[in-house]
Design a protein around this motif. Structure first.
Motif, short mmCIF file in Angstrom:
data_model
loop_
_atom_site.label_atom_id
_atom_site.label_comp_id
_atom_site.label_asym_id
_atom_site.label_seq_id
_atom_site.Cartn_x
_atom_site.Cartn_y
_atom_site.Cartn_z
N VAL A 44 60.62 72.22 76.99
CA VAL A 44 60.65 73.59 76.71
C VAL A 44 61.39 74.17 75.47
CG1 VAL A 44 61.12 75.79 77.84
CG2 VAL A 44 60.19 74.22 79.17
N SER A 45 62.52 73.60 75.47
CA SER A 45 63.31 73.91 74.31
C SER A 45 62.52 73.39 72.82
CB SER A 45 64.73 73.47 74.45
OG SER A 45 65.47 73.37 73.00
N LEU B 117 50.90 69.05 69.82
CA LEU B 117 52.30 69.21 70.18
C LEU B 117 52.28 69.94 71.53
CD1 LEU B 117 55.23 68.57 69.81
CD2 LEU B 117 55.37 70.47 68.59
N LEU B 118 51.47 70.93 71.87
CA LEU B 118 51.43 71.58 73.20
C LEU B 118 50.85 70.62 74.14
CD1 LEU B 118 51.82 73.82 75.01
CD2 LEU B 118 49.38 74.75 74.39
N ALA B 119 49.74 69.66 73.84
CA ALA B 119 49.21 68.88 74.83
C ALA B 119 50.06 67.65 75.06
CB ALA B 119 47.92 68.33 74.15
N PRO C 163 65.06 64.12 69.72
CA PRO C 163 66.13 64.76 70.42
C PRO C 163 66.01 64.79 72.16
CG PRO C 163 65.20 66.17 68.74
CD PRO C 163 64.48 64.85 68.91
N PHE C 164 64.73 64.33 72.53
CA PHE C 164 64.53 63.96 73.98
C PHE C 164 65.44 62.65 74.35
CE2 PHE C 164 60.10 66.01 73.70
CZ PHE C 164 60.66 66.97 73.56
N PHE D 223 59.24 73.00 72.25
CA PHE D 223 58.22 73.69 72.11
C PHE D 223 58.38 75.01 71.59
CE2 PHE D 223 54.88 76.67 73.47
CZ PHE D 223 53.82 76.31 72.81
N VAL D 224 59.81 75.65 71.87
CA VAL D 224 59.88 76.92 71.33
C VAL D 224 60.50 76.66 70.17
CG1 VAL D 224 61.74 78.94 71.58
CG2 VAL D 224 60.37 77.87 73.76
N GLY D 225 61.61 75.76 70.01
CA GLY D 225 62.19 75.56 68.80
C GLY D 225 61.37 74.90 67.53
N LEU D 226 60.26 73.98 67.95
CA LEU D 226 59.55 73.33 67.04
C LEU D 226 58.17 73.61 66.68
CD1 LEU D 226 60.94 69.79 67.83
CD2 LEU D 226 61.63 71.28 66.16
N ILE D 227 57.59 74.63 67.52
CA ILE D 227 56.45 75.02 67.61
C ILE D 227 56.22 76.51 67.44
CG2 ILE D 227 54.15 75.31 68.91
CD1 ILE D 227 53.98 72.92 67.23
N VAL D 228 56.74 77.22 68.49
CA VAL D 228 56.65 78.60 68.38
C VAL D 228 57.28 79.31 67.34
CG1 VAL D 228 57.34 80.87 69.68
CG2 VAL D 228 56.25 78.83 71.08
#
Length: 328
Positions: free
Chosen positions: A173-174, A144-146, A286-287, A176-181
């Protein structure tokens, strides 16, 4: 009859064995709801992101967070994933892209979904086909990060200046934070709690039990919320279905070849194959929803890919063990 925990375990195991029909059934109900009561289900799209966050939390809960580092050190397996998802897939998309309808929203939606490897139910289908599901699950944060880092580059390469007008960095950014971090931190905390307290173990067991119902809910909400927005655009959506089918066929062959070239064992080769075929439609939706008014077709073609993919997964669960036989 057995105790409640035994009954719950049997129900959970039954749903896992038959999860594909459950998923397809939830999609069918969602389509009917979108057509019958569009005013009721049209606003469900606001639930997609929190539901996806919950789904990824449950997904991460199934692999010990302490094993993530060791999984990332398996260079051969990760290298095969990178090769398939970020080199081979873009090349296949480049070959198919001239066949995509000229509508800008359709093109954006097709690129958005095909260029991003799946990080949720791909693990389930991999396991059903005898693949290395746990190792693929451990690689999902990396994948996901890649893709979040590379997707803007790919979109710019395919769309040129049109990409600048389509979407900014905010949703990436949203996501990555909401769906991974956040889900990963919560899963790690739950695993620590489970080692010390019974409440944590119960929460972990509940997460495993709700995996299939939660996926059904996500699929139903996604499809039902998008059907009303088509508004006569069905023709454009239908035209991309053969492209999605061609992508599945191409990546089934190329994913299998890549795993063999990398010298992986059969379970790992199956995992690489499924990662190449299965796309991240639910996470990238969502994108597409963040696009300006008038671009609703983008989200529709993303959802359409999910429908094609789930049908393909039903076949691949049976075919992949034959295409990639056990070692020896």
């Amino acid at each position: 009859m057995g105790d409640p925990e035994s009954r719950q375990a049997r129900v959970t195991a039954s749903m896992e064995r038959h999860q594909v029909p459950w998923y397809l059934g939830s999609i069918g109900v969602a389509v009917l709801a979108g057509l019958a009561v569009p005013d009721v289900v049209g606003g469900l799209d606001r639930l997609i992101t929190p539901l996806l966050g919950a789904l990824l939390f449950v997904t991460f809960l199934q692999v010990p967070v302490t094993e993530l580092a060791s999984a990332w050190r398996n260079g051969r397996f990760l290298g095969a994933l990178v090769l398939v998802d970020f080199v081979v897939v873009p090349a296949v998309v480049a070959l198919l892209f001239p066949l995509v309808p000229a509508d800008q929203a359709v093109r954006f939606g097709v690129l958005l979904v095909l260029l991003c490897p799946c990080v949720d139910y791909v693990v389930v289908f991999t396991g059903l086909a005898g693949g290395e599901g746990p190792r693929l699950l451990a690689a999902t944060p990396f994948l996901l990060l890649a893709q979040m880092m590379l997707l803007p580059v790919y979109l710019w390469m395919f769309l040129g200046d049109g990409f600048d007008e389509s979407i900014g960095p905010g949703p990436f950014v949203s996501a990555f934070v909401g769906l991974i971090v956040i889900p990963l931190v919560l899963a790690a905390g739950t695993q620590v709690l489970a080692r010390r307290h019974r409440a944590g173990r119960r929460l972990t067991a509940t997460g495993e039990a709700v995996m299939v119902p939660l996926m059904m809910t996500v699929l139903a909400v996604v499809v039902a919320s998008q059907v009303p927005g088509l508004d006569g655009r069905y023709g454009l959506v239908v035209r991309v279905l053969p492209l999605y089918a061609a992508f599945v066929v191409a990546m089934t062959v190329l994913g299998g070849v890549a795993g063999r070239v990398a010298g992986l064992g059969a379970p790992d080769r199956r995992a690489v194959l499924f990662s190449g075929v299965t796309r991240n439609s639910l996470v990238v939706l969502p994108f597409a929803l963040a696009l300006p008014v008038g671009s609703e077709t983008a989200s529709a073609v993303v959802v359409a890919q999910t429908l094609v993919e789930l049908v393909a997964m039903t076949a691949l669960v049976a075919l992949v063990p034959r295409l990639v036989p056990d070692d020896g």
